[in-house]
Design an enzyme around this catalytic site. Structure first.
Site, PDB file in Angstrom:
ATOM      1  CB  SER A  21       0.088 -28.313 -54.989  1.00  0.00           C
ATOM      2  OG  SER A  21      -0.244 -26.944 -55.060  1.00  0.00           O
ATOM      3  CD  GLU A  23      -4.382 -25.556 -47.797  1.00  0.00           C
ATOM      4  OE1 GLU A  23      -3.618 -24.850 -48.496  1.00  0.00           O
ATOM      5  OE2 GLU A  23      -5.176 -25.076 -46.967  1.00  0.00           O
ATOM      6  CG  ASP A 115      -5.207 -16.263 -38.289  1.00  0.00           C
ATOM      7  OD1 ASP A 115      -4.732 -15.138 -38.480  1.00  0.00           O
ATOM      8  OD2 ASP A 115      -5.667 -16.984 -39.192  1.00  0.00           O
ATOM      9  CG  PHE A 225     -14.228 -21.922 -44.233  1.00  0.00           C
ATOM     10  CD1 PHE A 225     -14.567 -22.154 -42.904  1.00  0.00           C
ATOM     11  CD2 PHE A 225     -13.996 -23.024 -45.053  1.00  0.00           C
ATOM     12  CE1 PHE A 225     -14.686 -23.448 -42.420  1.00  0.00           C
ATOM     13  CE2 PHE A 225     -14.113 -24.320 -44.567  1.00  0.00           C
ATOM     14  CZ  PHE A 225     -14.461 -24.526 -43.257  1.00  0.00           C
ATOM     15  CG  HIS A 275      -2.366 -24.811 -53.171  1.00  0.00           C
ATOM     16  ND1 HIS A 275      -1.491 -25.849 -52.883  1.00  0.00           N
ATOM     17  CD2 HIS A 275      -3.009 -24.541 -52.011  1.00  0.00           C
ATOM     18  CE1 HIS A 275      -1.605 -26.176 -51.607  1.00  0.00           C
ATOM     19  NE2 HIS A 275      -2.521 -25.409 -51.054  1.00  0.00           N
TER      20      HIS A 275
HETATM   21  P1  FAD Z   1       2.680 -12.788 -42.134  1.00  0.00           P
HETATM   22  O1  FAD Z   1       3.072 -12.766 -43.551  1.00  0.00           O
HETATM   23  O2  FAD Z   1       3.762 -12.918 -41.116  1.00  0.00           O
HETATM   24  O3  FAD Z   1       1.935 -11.445 -41.766  1.00  0.00           O
HETATM   25  C1  FAD Z   1       0.566 -11.185 -41.879  1.00  0.00           C
HETATM   26  C2  FAD Z   1       0.364  -9.670 -41.951  1.00  0.00           C
HETATM   27  O4  FAD Z   1       0.939  -9.053 -40.806  1.00  0.00           O
HETATM   28  C3  FAD Z   1       1.084  -9.096 -43.134  1.00  0.00           C
HETATM   29  O5  FAD Z   1       0.257  -9.081 -44.281  1.00  0.00           O
HETATM   30  C4  FAD Z   1       1.471  -7.740 -42.654  1.00  0.00           C
HETATM   31  O6  FAD Z   1       0.466  -6.832 -42.894  1.00  0.00           O
HETATM   32  C5  FAD Z   1       1.621  -7.883 -41.188  1.00  0.00           C
HETATM   33  N1  FAD Z   1       3.036  -7.927 -40.852  1.00  0.00           N
HETATM   34  C6  FAD Z   1       3.819  -9.015 -40.697  1.00  0.00           C
HETATM   35  N2  FAD Z   1       5.068  -8.651 -40.385  1.00  0.00           N
HETATM   36  C7  FAD Z   1       5.074  -7.298 -40.366  1.00  0.00           C
HETATM   37  C8  FAD Z   1       6.055  -6.335 -40.102  1.00  0.00           C
HETATM   38  N3  FAD Z   1       7.318  -6.661 -39.783  1.00  0.00           N
HETATM   39  N4  FAD Z   1       5.694  -5.028 -40.179  1.00  0.00           N
HETATM   40  C9  FAD Z   1       4.440  -4.667 -40.488  1.00  0.00           C
HETATM   41  N5  FAD Z   1       3.448  -5.557 -40.729  1.00  0.00           N
HETATM   42  C10 FAD Z   1       3.777  -6.840 -40.668  1.00  0.00           C
HETATM   43  N6  FAD Z   1      -3.251 -20.720 -40.710  1.00  0.00           N
HETATM   44  C11 FAD Z   1      -3.071 -21.761 -39.854  1.00  0.00           C
HETATM   45  O7  FAD Z   1      -3.255 -21.591 -38.635  1.00  0.00           O
HETATM   46  N7  FAD Z   1      -2.703 -23.005 -40.297  1.00  0.00           N
HETATM   47  C12 FAD Z   1      -2.475 -23.256 -41.608  1.00  0.00           C
HETATM   48  O8  FAD Z   1      -2.143 -24.392 -41.985  1.00  0.00           O
HETATM   49  C13 FAD Z   1      -2.660 -22.183 -42.553  1.00  0.00           C
HETATM   50  N8  FAD Z   1      -2.433 -22.379 -43.871  1.00  0.00           N
HETATM   51  C14 FAD Z   1      -2.566 -21.318 -44.749  1.00  0.00           C
HETATM   52  C15 FAD Z   1      -2.250 -21.511 -46.102  1.00  0.00           C
HETATM   53  C16 FAD Z   1      -2.372 -20.461 -47.018  1.00  0.00           C
HETATM   54  C17 FAD Z   1      -2.033 -20.695 -48.483  1.00  0.00           C
HETATM   55  C18 FAD Z   1      -2.828 -19.187 -46.575  1.00  0.00           C
HETATM   56  C19 FAD Z   1      -3.011 -18.059 -47.549  1.00  0.00           C
HETATM   57  C20 FAD Z   1      -3.120 -18.980 -45.223  1.00  0.00           C
HETATM   58  C21 FAD Z   1      -2.983 -20.028 -44.293  1.00  0.00           C
HETATM   59  N9  FAD Z   1      -3.228 -19.857 -42.920  1.00  0.00           N
HETATM   60  C22 FAD Z   1      -3.063 -20.911 -42.047  1.00  0.00           C
HETATM   61  C23 FAD Z   1      -3.716 -18.553 -42.416  1.00  0.00           C
HETATM   62  C24 FAD Z   1      -2.580 -17.625 -41.936  1.00  0.00           C
HETATM   63  O9  FAD Z   1      -1.942 -18.200 -40.822  1.00  0.00           O
HETATM   64  C25 FAD Z   1      -3.217 -16.277 -41.580  1.00  0.00           C
HETATM   65  O10 FAD Z   1      -3.703 -15.643 -42.722  1.00  0.00           O
HETATM   66  C26 FAD Z   1      -2.362 -15.333 -40.731  1.00  0.00           C
HETATM   67  O11 FAD Z   1      -3.202 -14.274 -40.265  1.00  0.00           O
HETATM   68  C27 FAD Z   1      -1.231 -14.655 -41.474  1.00  0.00           C
HETATM   69  O12 FAD Z   1      -0.231 -15.528 -41.770  1.00  0.00           O
HETATM   70  P2  FAD Z   1       0.963 -15.065 -42.757  1.00  0.00           P
HETATM   71  O13 FAD Z   1       1.912 -16.195 -42.820  1.00  0.00           O
HETATM   72  O14 FAD Z   1       0.433 -14.522 -43.995  1.00  0.00           O
HETATM   73  O15 FAD Z   1       1.568 -13.888 -41.865  1.00  0.00           O
END
Ligand code: FAD
Length: 297
Positions: A21, A23, A115, A225, A275
């Site tokens: 895939s 991105e 973020d 990055f 990916h």
């Molecule tokens: P989550 O999984 O919700 O949480 C991140 C961290 O917070 C967890 O590791 C955990 O330690 C902590 N946490 C969450 N919930 C809890 C809880 N209930 N209790 C305790 N700790 C908790 N960003 C963008 O803005 N746009 C994009 O398109 C984008 N695409 C991405 C694609 C990929 C494949 C990846 C790996 C990252 C991408 N990101 C993107 C970055 C991402 O948004 C950031 O890394 C962000 O900081 C965390 O998102 P997440 O979905 O992993 O968060």
């Protein structure tokens, strides 16, 4: 001489077992949009499982992401996945975006917390009435439709995770909420990824954790990055690019060799899904796909 693994051997016979895939990010200017389409049209004939389009910080690309995923699907027939974050929007607003994807026939979403506007180094502050994290977002998306949902995983741990237990619990929660697979943050030491797979397996996670492969188009840009998102650059990698700032040809050759080495080591370990983070360029990915036996059809 090393005996090729089954996967390497099958890629040599052309009966490849690999799924890829790609991105992209939503282009900001006309010139960037031209490059986006050129790359999409070069990569679409590789028949990727899907092409994904990222969601700008703070939801800043909401309309553009929707437009690009809809057009990719309409123009190439390739399945398109829209990234979506929880940042700066209420649940209702995020749900409206999900409804818009559904109406546009988009069936895949990469669900992320996102973020804060200050960047990944700043603490995440939940929007009042917004989703608190990716796990909640996955559950919200599931309530709206039968989407194929991907979530993020971190071979070096998310920078805000206090420890691996919290990290893996969180990954499990996202998958249990209804995600189909995780896609990783970029990484350059495959051992970090293998350790993540071990940790996930021990926690009973059986969903695929697909490696996110970042070819190093520009060492300077990718290092910056990587620093922002908490991915480390091993010393041996920095040494390989040292002194190549003004030598783009050697830089590109080293970058291809580094990415090929990473991907083939993963192949040897039995990994069959990849990916690729394209940064809207096709050349490295076309070459890497070719190494996997994935060719235009
Ligand atoms: P989550 O999984 O919700 O949480 C991140 C961290 O917070 C967890 O590791 C955990 O330690 C902590 N946490 C969450 N919930 C809890 C809880 N209930 N209790 C305790 N700790 C908790 N960003 C963008 O803005 N746009 C994009 O398109 C984008 N695409 C991405 C694609 C990929 C494949 C990846 C790996 C990252 C991408 N990101 C993107 C970055 C991402 O948004 C950031 O890394 C962000 O900081 C965390 O998102 P997440 O979905 O992993 O968060």
């Amino acid at each position: 001489m090393n005996v090729p693994s089954e996967a390497r051997a099958s890629r040599q016979t052309g009966a490849h077992p690999f799924q890829v895939s790609f991105e992209f990010f939503p282009p900001k200017t006309d010139a960037m949009e031209e490059r986006f389409w050129e790359s999409v049209h070069k990569l679409a004939p590789l028949k990727p499982r899907f092409v994904s389009v990222t969601y700008g910080a703070g939801g800043s690309t909401r309309e553009r992401t929707l437009r690009m995923v809809s057009q990719v699907k309409a123009e190439t027939g390739v399945d398109a996945a829209a990234h979506l974050t929880c940042v700066g929007a209420s649940r209702d607003e995020v749900d409206q975006v999900v409804h818009a994807y559904k109406t546009a026939g988009i069936k895949r979403i990469v669900a992320l917390r996102g973020d804060p506007p200050g960047g990944p180094g700043q603490p995440f502050v939940q929007h009042p009435g917004g989703y608190a994290n990716a796990a909640e977002l996955v559950a919200g998306i599931r309530r709206i439709g039968d989407f194929d949902i991907s979530v993020a995983a971190y071979p070096e741990k998310h920078p805000q995770s206090p420890n691996w237990d919290v990290e893996i619990d969180n990954l499990k929660r996202k998958l249990d909420a209804g995600a189909t697979r995780a896609i990783t943050q970029m990484f350059f030491d495959n051992n970090d990824y293998f350790e993540l797979l071990d940790r996930a397996a021990k926690a009973g996670i059986s969903a695929p954790i697909v490696p996110g492969i970042q070819p190093i188009h520009s060492f300077k840009q990718i290092s910056s990055f990587a620093a922002k998102c908490g991915a480390s650059i091993p010393d041996w990698l920095a040494a390989r690019f040292d002194g190549l700032e003004d030598d783009p040809e050697t830089h590109a050759l080293v970058a291809s060799a580094v990415a090929a080495e990473q991907v083939l080591e993963l192949v040897d370990a039995g990994i069959t899904q990849f990916h690729f983070l394209t940064l809207n360029r096709s050349n490295f990915v076309l070459a890497l796909a070719r190494l996997l036996g994935v060719r235009p059809s």
